[in-house]
Design an enzyme around this catalytic site. Structure first.
Site, short mmCIF file in Angstrom:
data_model
loop_
_atom_site.label_atom_id
_atom_site.label_comp_id
_atom_site.label_asym_id
_atom_site.label_seq_id
_atom_site.Cartn_x
_atom_site.Cartn_y
_atom_site.Cartn_z
CG ASN A 7 -1.86 1.14 1.30
OD1 ASN A 7 -1.77 2.07 0.48
ND2 ASN A 7 -2.76 1.12 2.26
NE ARG A 92 -6.35 1.75 -0.18
CZ ARG A 92 -6.46 2.85 0.53
NH1 ARG A 92 -5.42 3.35 1.15
NH2 ARG A 92 -7.62 3.45 0.62
CG HIS A 181 -13.22 3.31 3.11
ND1 HIS A 181 -13.96 4.26 3.78
CD2 HIS A 181 -11.93 3.56 3.41
CE1 HIS A 181 -13.15 5.05 4.46
NE2 HIS A 181 -11.92 4.65 4.24
NE ARG A 242 -10.71 12.68 3.30
CZ ARG A 242 -10.41 11.37 3.32
NH1 ARG A 242 -11.28 10.50 3.80
NH2 ARG A 242 -9.26 10.95 2.84
CD GLU A 387 -9.14 -1.21 4.08
OE1 GLU A 387 -8.73 -0.83 5.19
OE2 GLU A 387 -9.48 -0.44 3.18
#
Ligand code: ADP
Length: 403
Positions: A7, A92, A181, A242, A387
Protein backbone atom coordinates in the site's frame (compact mmCIF):
# COMPACT_ATOMS: atom_id res chain seq x y z
CA UNK A 1 1.11 -19.11 -2.43
CA UNK A 2 3.24 -16.33 -0.91
CA UNK A 3 1.71 -12.89 -1.55
CA UNK A 4 3.24 -9.52 -0.76
CA UNK A 5 0.66 -6.76 -0.27
CA UNK A 6 1.83 -3.21 -0.90
CA UNK A 7 0.00 0.00 0.00
CA UNK A 8 2.07 2.90 -1.34
CA UNK A 9 0.96 6.32 -0.09
CA UNK A 10 2.29 9.87 -0.36
CA UNK A 11 4.98 9.43 2.29
CA UNK A 12 4.72 5.81 3.36
CA UNK A 13 4.85 2.29 1.97
CA UNK A 14 3.01 -0.33 4.04
CA UNK A 15 3.59 -4.03 3.43
CA UNK A 16 2.31 -7.41 4.58
CA UNK A 17 3.67 -10.78 3.46
CA UNK A 18 1.11 -13.63 3.58
CA UNK A 19 1.52 -17.37 3.29
CA UNK A 20 -2.00 -17.90 1.94
CA UNK A 21 -1.91 -21.70 1.81
CA UNK A 22 -0.66 -21.96 5.38
CA UNK A 23 -3.84 -20.68 7.04
CA UNK A 24 -3.28 -17.15 5.60
CA UNK A 25 -0.38 -16.66 8.02
CA UNK A 26 1.21 -13.21 8.17
CA UNK A 27 4.93 -13.89 7.76
CA UNK A 28 5.99 -10.27 8.15
CA UNK A 29 4.54 -6.79 8.05
CA UNK A 30 5.43 -3.19 8.65
CA UNK A 31 5.89 0.14 6.99
CA UNK A 32 8.42 2.72 5.92
CA UNK A 33 7.20 6.18 6.82
CA UNK A 34 8.27 9.80 6.31
CA UNK A 35 9.63 8.96 2.86
CA UNK A 36 11.08 12.06 1.23
CA UNK A 37 11.12 13.98 4.52
CA UNK A 38 13.46 14.04 7.49
CA UNK A 39 13.39 11.08 9.88
CA UNK A 40 12.52 8.27 7.46
CA UNK A 41 12.13 5.09 9.47
CA UNK A 42 10.99 1.51 9.15
CA UNK A 43 8.79 -0.55 11.45
CA UNK A 44 9.08 -4.27 10.90
CA UNK A 45 7.80 -7.37 12.64
CA UNK A 46 7.73 -11.03 11.68
CA UNK A 47 5.84 -14.17 12.70
CA UNK A 48 8.71 -15.23 14.95
CA UNK A 49 7.93 -12.24 17.17
CA UNK A 50 11.02 -10.28 16.14
CA UNK A 51 10.51 -6.58 15.55
CA UNK A 52 12.36 -3.30 15.18
CA UNK A 53 11.92 0.35 14.38
CA UNK A 54 14.94 2.12 12.94
CA UNK A 55 16.00 4.85 10.50
CA UNK A 56 16.43 3.68 6.89
CA UNK A 57 18.08 5.42 3.92
CA UNK A 58 14.96 5.67 1.77
CA UNK A 59 14.25 8.58 -0.57
CA UNK A 60 11.55 7.20 -2.88
CA UNK A 61 9.21 4.21 -3.34
CA UNK A 62 11.83 2.16 -5.22
CA UNK A 63 14.28 2.51 -2.31
CA UNK A 64 11.43 1.55 0.04
CA UNK A 65 10.57 -1.66 -1.83
CA UNK A 66 14.31 -2.48 -2.04
CA UNK A 67 14.70 -2.15 1.74
CA UNK A 68 11.51 -4.18 2.40
CA UNK A 69 12.79 -6.93 0.07
CA UNK A 70 16.19 -6.94 1.81
CA UNK A 71 14.60 -7.45 5.23
CA UNK A 72 12.30 -10.23 3.98
CA UNK A 73 15.44 -12.31 3.22
CA UNK A 74 17.66 -10.83 5.96
CA UNK A 75 19.82 -13.32 7.90
CA UNK A 76 18.41 -12.18 11.25
CA UNK A 77 14.91 -10.79 10.56
CA UNK A 78 14.10 -12.53 7.28
CA UNK A 79 11.21 -14.93 6.70
CA UNK A 80 12.11 -16.19 3.20
CA UNK A 81 15.27 -17.92 2.03
CA UNK A 82 14.96 -16.31 -1.39
CA UNK A 83 12.88 -13.52 -2.94
CA UNK A 84 11.86 -15.95 -5.69
CA UNK A 85 9.51 -17.48 -3.09
CA UNK A 86 7.18 -14.50 -3.61
CA UNK A 87 4.48 -15.65 -6.05
CA UNK A 88 2.57 -12.40 -6.45
CA UNK A 89 2.26 -8.81 -5.31
CA UNK A 90 -1.14 -7.27 -4.56
CA UNK A 91 -1.39 -3.48 -4.66
CA UNK A 92 -3.99 -1.29 -3.01
CA UNK A 93 -5.01 1.26 -5.62
CA UNK A 94 -7.49 3.99 -4.83
CA UNK A 95 -9.14 5.01 -8.11
CA UNK A 96 -10.06 3.01 -11.20
CA UNK A 97 -12.89 5.24 -12.50
CA UNK A 98 -15.58 3.28 -14.38
CA UNK A 99 -12.93 1.30 -16.19
CA UNK A 100 -12.12 -1.12 -13.39
CA UNK A 101 -14.73 -3.13 -11.53
CA UNK A 102 -12.64 -6.04 -10.24
CA UNK A 103 -9.03 -6.91 -9.35
CA UNK A 104 -6.79 -6.86 -12.43
CA UNK A 105 -3.33 -7.92 -13.52
CA UNK A 106 -1.32 -4.71 -13.77
CA UNK A 107 -0.47 -4.82 -17.47
CA UNK A 108 0.59 -1.71 -19.37
CA UNK A 109 -3.08 -1.02 -20.20
CA UNK A 110 -4.14 -1.33 -16.55
CA UNK A 111 -1.32 0.98 -15.45
CA UNK A 112 -2.45 3.50 -18.08
CA UNK A 113 -5.87 3.51 -16.36
CA UNK A 114 -4.21 4.09 -12.98
CA UNK A 115 -2.44 7.04 -14.63
CA UNK A 116 -5.65 8.32 -16.25
CA UNK A 117 -7.14 8.61 -12.75
CA UNK A 118 -4.38 10.94 -11.48
CA UNK A 119 -6.60 14.01 -11.86
CA UNK A 120 -9.46 12.39 -9.91
CA UNK A 121 -7.18 10.99 -7.22
CA UNK A 122 -4.10 13.23 -7.11
CA UNK A 123 -3.25 12.33 -3.51
CA UNK A 124 -3.23 8.57 -4.04
CA UNK A 125 -3.01 7.22 -7.59
CA UNK A 126 0.43 8.71 -8.45
CA UNK A 127 1.88 7.08 -5.32
CA UNK A 128 0.06 3.80 -6.01
CA UNK A 129 1.62 3.75 -9.49
CA UNK A 130 5.06 4.55 -8.06
CA UNK A 131 4.63 1.51 -5.77
CA UNK A 132 3.79 -0.73 -8.74
CA UNK A 133 6.80 0.51 -10.74
CA UNK A 134 9.06 0.07 -7.71
CA UNK A 135 7.96 -3.57 -7.39
CA UNK A 136 8.51 -4.16 -11.11
CA UNK A 137 12.06 -2.82 -10.74
CA UNK A 138 12.98 -4.62 -7.50
CA UNK A 139 11.09 -7.91 -8.02
CA UNK A 140 11.09 -8.42 -11.81
CA UNK A 141 8.96 -11.23 -13.17
CA UNK A 142 6.61 -11.37 -10.16
CA UNK A 143 3.00 -10.68 -11.24
CA UNK A 144 1.50 -7.45 -9.89
CA UNK A 145 -2.24 -7.33 -9.23
CA UNK A 146 -4.26 -4.16 -8.57
CA UNK A 147 -7.13 -4.15 -6.08
CA UNK A 148 -9.07 -0.89 -6.39
CA UNK A 149 -10.97 0.95 -3.62
CA UNK A 150 -13.61 2.03 -6.14
CA UNK A 151 -14.20 -1.41 -7.71
CA UNK A 152 -16.80 -2.77 -5.28
CA UNK A 153 -19.00 0.26 -5.91
CA UNK A 154 -19.10 -0.29 -9.69
CA UNK A 155 -22.54 -1.91 -9.30
CA UNK A 156 -24.16 1.42 -8.31
CA UNK A 157 -26.85 2.52 -10.77
CA UNK A 158 -26.83 5.85 -12.63
CA UNK A 159 -29.64 7.35 -10.51
CA UNK A 160 -27.44 6.67 -7.46
CA UNK A 161 -24.05 7.77 -8.77
CA UNK A 162 -24.93 10.85 -10.84
CA UNK A 163 -24.79 14.36 -9.42
CA UNK A 164 -27.65 16.62 -10.50
CA UNK A 165 -25.42 18.98 -12.45
CA UNK A 166 -25.44 19.38 -16.27
CA UNK A 167 -24.97 15.91 -17.75
CA UNK A 168 -21.97 16.94 -19.84
CA UNK A 169 -19.81 17.10 -16.69
CA UNK A 170 -20.34 13.37 -16.37
CA UNK A 171 -19.80 12.53 -20.04
CA UNK A 172 -16.88 14.92 -20.61
CA UNK A 173 -15.11 14.98 -17.23
CA UNK A 174 -16.25 11.73 -15.53
CA UNK A 175 -17.74 13.67 -12.61
CA UNK A 176 -19.95 11.26 -10.67
CA UNK A 177 -19.96 9.45 -7.36
CA UNK A 178 -17.45 6.56 -7.21
CA UNK A 179 -17.14 5.58 -3.55
CA UNK A 180 -14.06 4.32 -1.70
CA UNK A 181 -13.08 1.81 1.03
CA UNK A 182 -14.64 -0.76 -1.34
CA UNK A 183 -12.23 -3.56 -0.40
CA UNK A 184 -13.23 -3.17 3.26
CA UNK A 185 -17.00 -2.93 2.58
CA UNK A 186 -16.81 -6.06 0.41
CA UNK A 187 -14.67 -8.00 2.90
CA UNK A 188 -16.85 -7.23 5.94
CA UNK A 189 -20.15 -7.83 4.14
CA UNK A 190 -18.94 -11.29 3.02
CA UNK A 191 -17.58 -12.04 6.51
CA UNK A 192 -20.86 -10.89 8.10
CA UNK A 193 -22.92 -13.25 5.91
CA UNK A 194 -20.56 -16.16 6.61
CA UNK A 195 -20.74 -15.46 10.38
CA UNK A 196 -24.53 -15.14 10.26
CA UNK A 197 -24.92 -18.37 8.31
CA UNK A 198 -27.31 -16.98 5.68
CA UNK A 199 -26.33 -16.73 1.99
CA UNK A 200 -24.99 -13.31 1.03
CA UNK A 201 -27.31 -13.22 -1.98
CA UNK A 202 -30.36 -13.13 0.33
CA UNK A 203 -29.12 -10.37 2.62
CA UNK A 204 -29.51 -6.61 2.90
CA UNK A 205 -26.49 -5.30 4.79
CA UNK A 206 -25.33 -1.83 5.81
CA UNK A 207 -21.59 -1.64 6.47
CA UNK A 208 -20.25 1.27 8.54
CA UNK A 209 -16.48 1.68 8.05
CA UNK A 210 -15.64 4.16 10.81
CA UNK A 211 -11.91 4.82 10.87
CA UNK A 212 -10.02 8.04 10.40
CA UNK A 213 -11.67 8.05 6.99
CA UNK A 214 -15.28 6.87 7.26
CA UNK A 215 -17.99 5.65 4.91
CA UNK A 216 -21.24 3.67 4.89
CA UNK A 217 -22.39 1.27 2.18
CA UNK A 218 -25.74 -0.33 1.36
CA UNK A 219 -25.14 -3.87 0.11
CA UNK A 220 -27.90 -6.03 -1.41
CA UNK A 221 -27.21 -9.62 -2.39
CA UNK A 222 -23.47 -8.97 -2.11
CA UNK A 223 -23.57 -5.98 -4.48
CA UNK A 224 -23.03 -2.38 -3.51
CA UNK A 225 -26.20 -0.38 -4.07
CA UNK A 226 -25.06 2.93 -2.58
CA UNK A 227 -22.14 4.32 -0.61
CA UNK A 228 -21.54 7.60 1.17
CA UNK A 229 -18.28 8.76 -0.43
CA UNK A 230 -18.49 10.41 -3.83
CA UNK A 231 -16.22 11.76 -6.54
CA UNK A 232 -13.61 11.91 -3.80
CA UNK A 233 -13.51 10.58 -0.21
CA UNK A 234 -14.74 13.98 1.03
CA UNK A 235 -18.46 13.29 0.66
CA UNK A 236 -20.63 11.62 3.27
CA UNK A 237 -19.81 11.06 6.92
CA UNK A 238 -17.99 13.45 9.21
CA UNK A 239 -14.45 12.05 9.52
CA UNK A 240 -11.25 12.65 11.48
CA UNK A 241 -10.31 15.70 9.44
CA UNK A 242 -12.88 15.76 6.59
CA UNK A 243 -16.15 17.68 6.67
CA UNK A 244 -18.25 15.12 4.81
CA UNK A 245 -21.53 16.38 3.29
CA UNK A 246 -22.07 20.11 3.21
CA UNK A 247 -23.98 22.65 1.14
CA UNK A 248 -21.66 23.44 -1.81
CA UNK A 249 -22.57 27.09 -1.30
CA UNK A 250 -20.53 26.99 1.94
CA UNK A 251 -17.40 26.52 -0.17
CA UNK A 252 -18.31 29.36 -2.53
CA UNK A 253 -19.19 31.63 0.38
CA UNK A 254 -15.88 31.02 2.18
CA UNK A 255 -14.01 31.60 -1.08
CA UNK A 256 -15.82 34.90 -1.61
CA UNK A 257 -15.28 35.98 1.99
CA UNK A 258 -11.60 35.10 2.20
CA UNK A 259 -10.28 34.90 -1.35
CA UNK A 260 -8.90 31.46 -0.53
CA UNK A 261 -7.80 29.37 -3.52
CA UNK A 262 -9.29 25.97 -4.50
CA UNK A 263 -6.13 24.37 -3.07
CA UNK A 264 -6.59 26.15 0.26
CA UNK A 265 -10.26 25.10 0.39
CA UNK A 266 -9.20 21.54 -0.37
CA UNK A 267 -6.89 21.64 2.67
CA UNK A 268 -9.58 23.25 4.84
CA UNK A 269 -12.20 20.61 4.00
CA UNK A 270 -9.95 17.54 3.87
CA UNK A 271 -7.36 18.24 6.57
CA UNK A 272 -8.75 20.84 8.99
CA UNK A 273 -12.43 19.92 9.32
CA UNK A 274 -14.35 16.93 10.72
CA UNK A 275 -13.95 16.14 14.42
CA UNK A 276 -10.57 17.94 14.36
CA UNK A 277 -12.25 21.16 13.27
CA UNK A 278 -15.29 20.89 15.53
CA UNK A 279 -13.58 19.46 18.64
CA UNK A 280 -10.99 22.24 18.71
CA UNK A 281 -8.45 20.32 20.82
CA UNK A 282 -5.94 19.79 18.00
CA UNK A 283 -6.70 16.07 17.64
CA UNK A 284 -8.64 14.14 15.02
CA UNK A 285 -8.52 10.92 17.04
CA UNK A 286 -11.92 9.95 18.43
CA UNK A 287 -10.25 8.53 21.54
CA UNK A 288 -8.97 12.02 22.43
CA UNK A 289 -12.32 13.60 21.56
CA UNK A 290 -14.17 11.05 23.74
CA UNK A 291 -11.74 11.66 26.61
CA UNK A 292 -12.13 15.44 26.43
CA UNK A 293 -15.93 15.15 26.14
CA UNK A 294 -15.87 12.92 29.22
CA UNK A 295 -14.12 15.75 31.09
CA UNK A 296 -16.85 18.19 30.09
CA UNK A 297 -15.48 19.74 26.87
CA UNK A 298 -18.67 20.91 25.12
CA UNK A 299 -17.19 21.27 21.63
CA UNK A 300 -15.91 17.69 21.78
CA UNK A 301 -19.28 16.51 23.04
CA UNK A 302 -20.90 18.21 20.03
CA UNK A 303 -18.31 16.72 17.65
CA UNK A 304 -19.17 13.21 18.88
CA UNK A 305 -22.90 13.85 18.59
CA UNK A 306 -22.44 15.19 15.07
CA UNK A 307 -20.34 12.19 14.05
CA UNK A 308 -22.90 9.71 15.40
CA UNK A 309 -25.89 11.63 14.02
CA UNK A 310 -24.46 11.67 10.50
CA UNK A 311 -23.91 7.88 10.59
CA UNK A 312 -27.47 7.45 11.86
CA UNK A 313 -28.90 9.56 9.03
CA UNK A 314 -27.10 7.40 6.46
CA UNK A 315 -28.33 4.20 8.12
CA UNK A 316 -31.90 5.53 7.89
CA UNK A 317 -31.45 6.52 4.27
CA UNK A 318 -29.96 3.16 3.34
CA UNK A 319 -32.73 1.19 5.05
CA UNK A 320 -35.08 3.04 2.71
CA UNK A 321 -32.78 2.42 -0.24
CA UNK A 322 -32.53 -1.32 0.52
CA UNK A 323 -36.22 -1.67 1.40
CA UNK A 324 -35.37 -3.03 4.86
CA UNK A 325 -32.33 -4.41 6.63
CA UNK A 326 -31.02 -7.76 7.85
CA UNK A 327 -27.55 -6.95 9.21
CA UNK A 328 -25.77 -3.78 10.35
CA UNK A 329 -21.98 -4.01 10.46
CA UNK A 330 -19.53 -1.80 12.35
CA UNK A 331 -15.89 -1.94 11.28
CA UNK A 332 -12.52 -0.06 11.25
CA UNK A 333 -10.79 1.70 14.18
CA UNK A 334 -13.73 3.48 15.81
CA UNK A 335 -16.41 1.08 14.55
CA UNK A 336 -14.58 -1.90 16.03
CA UNK A 337 -13.46 -0.29 19.27
CA UNK A 338 -15.79 2.45 20.46
CA UNK A 339 -18.80 1.02 22.28
CA UNK A 340 -19.99 4.53 23.17
CA UNK A 341 -19.98 5.59 19.54
CA UNK A 342 -21.96 2.48 18.50
CA UNK A 343 -24.45 3.04 21.32
CA UNK A 344 -24.77 6.73 20.37
CA UNK A 345 -25.48 5.87 16.73
CA UNK A 346 -28.22 3.38 17.65
CA UNK A 347 -29.73 5.21 20.62
CA UNK A 348 -33.54 5.13 20.52
CA UNK A 349 -33.68 2.91 17.42
CA UNK A 350 -35.07 -0.19 19.20
CA UNK A 351 -38.48 0.59 17.72
CA UNK A 352 -37.20 0.17 14.17
CA UNK A 353 -35.44 -3.13 14.86
CA UNK A 354 -32.04 -2.33 16.35
CA UNK A 355 -31.94 -4.06 19.74
CA UNK A 356 -28.38 -3.42 20.92
CA UNK A 357 -27.25 -5.59 23.85
CA UNK A 358 -25.38 -3.20 26.21
CA UNK A 359 -23.33 -6.03 27.72
CA UNK A 360 -22.19 -7.51 24.38
CA UNK A 361 -21.56 -4.00 23.04
CA UNK A 362 -19.23 -3.16 25.92
CA UNK A 363 -17.15 -6.36 25.69
CA UNK A 364 -13.80 -5.80 23.99
CA UNK A 365 -12.61 -8.34 21.44
CA UNK A 366 -10.70 -8.48 18.18
CA UNK A 367 -13.01 -11.24 16.88
CA UNK A 368 -16.10 -10.98 14.71
CA UNK A 369 -19.12 -10.84 17.04
CA UNK A 370 -22.82 -10.04 17.42
CA UNK A 371 -23.65 -7.15 19.74
CA UNK A 372 -27.44 -7.27 19.29
CA UNK A 373 -29.88 -9.04 21.60
CA UNK A 374 -30.87 -12.53 20.47
CA UNK A 375 -34.39 -11.33 19.53
CA UNK A 376 -33.19 -8.25 17.62
CA UNK A 377 -34.97 -8.11 14.22
CA UNK A 378 -31.80 -6.60 12.74
CA UNK A 379 -28.51 -8.32 13.61
CA UNK A 380 -25.82 -5.88 14.69
CA UNK A 381 -22.27 -7.17 14.16
CA UNK A 382 -18.75 -5.93 14.79
CA UNK A 383 -16.56 -7.27 11.99
CA UNK A 384 -12.82 -6.49 12.14
CA UNK A 385 -11.78 -5.37 8.68
CA UNK A 386 -8.61 -6.67 7.09
CA UNK A 387 -7.96 -4.90 3.80
CA UNK A 388 -4.49 -6.42 3.43
CA UNK A 389 -5.82 -9.97 3.69
CA UNK A 390 -8.65 -9.13 1.29
CA UNK A 391 -6.08 -7.82 -1.24
CA UNK A 392 -3.95 -10.96 -0.80
CA UNK A 393 -6.99 -13.19 -1.31
CA UNK A 394 -8.18 -11.30 -4.40
CA UNK A 395 -4.65 -11.53 -5.80
CA UNK A 396 -4.47 -15.28 -5.16
CA UNK A 397 -7.93 -15.87 -6.67
CA UNK A 398 -7.11 -13.92 -9.82
CA UNK A 399 -3.83 -15.75 -10.41
CA UNK A 400 -5.32 -19.18 -9.68
CA UNK A 401 -8.17 -18.49 -12.13
CA UNK A 402 -5.67 -17.36 -14.78
CA UNK A 403 -3.60 -20.54 -14.27
P1 ADP B 1 -7.52 4.53 9.00
O1 ADP B 1 -8.83 5.10 8.54
O2 ADP B 1 -6.45 5.52 9.09
O3 ADP B 1 -7.15 3.23 8.31
P2 ADP B 1 -8.32 3.04 11.38
O4 ADP B 1 -9.41 2.22 10.76
O5 ADP B 1 -7.19 2.29 11.99
O6 ADP B 1 -7.74 4.16 10.49
O7 ADP B 1 -9.01 3.95 12.50
C1 ADP B 1 -8.24 4.85 13.23
C2 ADP B 1 -9.16 5.71 14.05
O8 ADP B 1 -10.05 4.88 14.82
C3 ADP B 1 -8.45 6.55 15.07
O9 ADP B 1 -8.05 7.77 14.54
C4 ADP B 1 -9.51 6.75 16.13
O10 ADP B 1 -10.28 7.88 15.79
C5 ADP B 1 -10.39 5.54 16.02
N1 ADP B 1 -10.24 4.63 17.16
C6 ADP B 1 -9.39 3.60 17.29
N2 ADP B 1 -9.57 2.99 18.50
C7 ADP B 1 -10.58 3.65 19.13
C8 ADP B 1 -11.24 3.53 20.39
N3 ADP B 1 -10.91 2.59 21.27
N4 ADP B 1 -12.21 4.41 20.68
C9 ADP B 1 -12.56 5.36 19.80
N5 ADP B 1 -11.98 5.53 18.60
C10 ADP B 1 -11.01 4.70 18.27
Amino acid sequence: MIVLVINAGSSSVKFTLFDIDNNKQVLANGLIERIGIEGTSMKYSNHKGEKFQQPVPVKNPTDAVKVIAEYLVDAKYGVLSNLSAINAIGHRIVHGMEKISKPVLLTKEAKDIVRECFSLSPLHNPHNLAGIEACEAVLPGVPNVGVFDTAFHATMQPHVYLYAIPYKWYTDEHIRRYGFHGTSHEYVSKAAAAFDGRPLKDLRIITCHLGNGASVSAVKGGECQDTSMGLTPLEGLIMGTRSGDLDPAVVLHIMKLTGKSPQELDTLLNKESGVLGIGGIGSSDLRDIEEAAGKGNKQCETALKMFAYRVRKYIGAYIASLGGLDILVFTAGAGENSSTLRAGILEGLEGIGFKLCPKKNSERSSEIRAISKDDSPIKILVVPTNEELAIAEFTTELLKNKA
